[in-house]
Write an enzyme that holds these catalytic residues in place. Structure first.
Site, PDB file in Angstrom:
ATOM      1  N   SER A  31       0.850  -1.187   0.000  1.00  0.00           N
ATOM      2  CA  SER A  31       0.000   0.000   0.000  1.00  0.00           C
ATOM      3  C   SER A  31       0.883   1.233   0.000  1.00  0.00           C
ATOM      4  O   SER A  31       2.052   1.176   0.432  1.00  0.00           O
ATOM      5  CB  SER A  31      -0.886   0.010   1.256  1.00  0.00           C
ATOM      6  N   TYR A  73      -2.449  -1.433  10.308  1.00  0.00           N
ATOM      7  CA  TYR A  73      -2.513  -1.603   8.853  1.00  0.00           C
ATOM      8  C   TYR A  73      -1.265  -1.023   8.202  1.00  0.00           C
ATOM      9  O   TYR A  73      -0.628  -1.674   7.354  1.00  0.00           O
ATOM     10  CB  TYR A  73      -3.760  -0.926   8.305  1.00  0.00           C
TER      11      TYR A  73
END
Length: 254
Positions: free
Chosen positions: A139, A152
């Site tokens: 990401s 995350y």
């Protein structure tokens, strides 16, 4: 990674980026197997997209990964691409005395242990193929943190370094390691995220990803233009500005 002619397993592809990528790859002449936990979603995908295969898998369960890998390889012995798509994104508040630890543990279990177990389950088979690819999914938040999602962010940073390390270990083998680095994309990854105007439309993202895979078959990282603001902040010397901008404009971004 070649754009066509592959047999591809994508666990965690029953919605969002995973499903959109599965559909596009299937349309480009690949055999695609989609994995997920929910039987109803798998049945719906098989009905809506004839030719796409499905298998039930829970990537938080080591036994489920083992069983699914055996089933996939028995039915699709030509498998040469694994895309470790499964992941969760949950907000956490570490300023409260309770309530964040279980979320953090779930995130690590799914986003780190899941890809590690999946890669371990398939790596020997992939090494026996003439050409093979492990595609990981990190990401933009691996490189610049979103305040709301500490675990995350950390999990995706771990996936980036895992990808770098596996690439070193598998150098000289038939297996390439390709890292997909999405920016914020309009998917159901978090509540309300599909309506996030600051996020990239899903079809636009997949269009650019497919173009990059086709035009750069020897790439090690797939970066659409939008993610480069996050990806290269430290290299450009404006990391603090990137973090401030990210947290000011996109409280639920990826």
């Amino acid at each position: 990674m070649n754009i066509s002619g592959n047999t591809i397993f994508i666990p965690g592809a029953t919605s969002g980026i995973g499903l959109a990528l599965a559909v596009r790859l299937h349309a480009r002449g690949n055999t695609v197997i989609v994995g997920g936990r929910r039987e109803d979603r798998l049945t719906a995908i098989a009905g809506e997209h004839p030719g796409i295969h499905t298998v039930r898998i829970d990537t938080t369960d080591a036994d489920s990964i083992h069983a699914a890998s055996r089933a996939v390889l028995a039915e699709h012995p030509a498998l040469n691409v694994l895309i470790t798509m499964a992941g969760v994104m949950r907000a956490e508040d570490w300023t409260t005395p309770t309530g964040f630890l279980s979320t953090a543990e779930e995130t690590v279990e799914t986003n780190i242990l899941g890809p590690i177990r999946l890669s371990a389950a398939f790596v020997e088979h992939l090494r026996a193929q003439p050409e093979a690819t492990i595609m990981t999914v990190s990401s933009g938040l691996a490189f610049a943190p979103l305040r709301a999602t500490p675990s995350y962010n950390a999990s995706k940073a771990a996936i980036h370094m895992l990808s770098e390390s596996l690439r070193l270990q598998l150098e000289g083998s038939s297996v390439s390691v390709l890292e997909l680095e999405p920016p914020a994309v309009r998917t159901p990854l978090m509540p309300g995220h599909e309506e996030n105007e600051s996020a990239m439309p899903l079809n636009e993202f997949i269009d650019e990803v497919m173009e990059l895979i086709e035009s750069r078959p020897n790439a090690t990282e797939i970066q659409v233009e939008r993610v480069k603001f996050l990806r290269y902040g430290e290299a450009r010397g404006d990391y603090d500005r990137v973090v401030a901008t990210l947290n000011a404009t996109d409280p639920h971004g990826r």
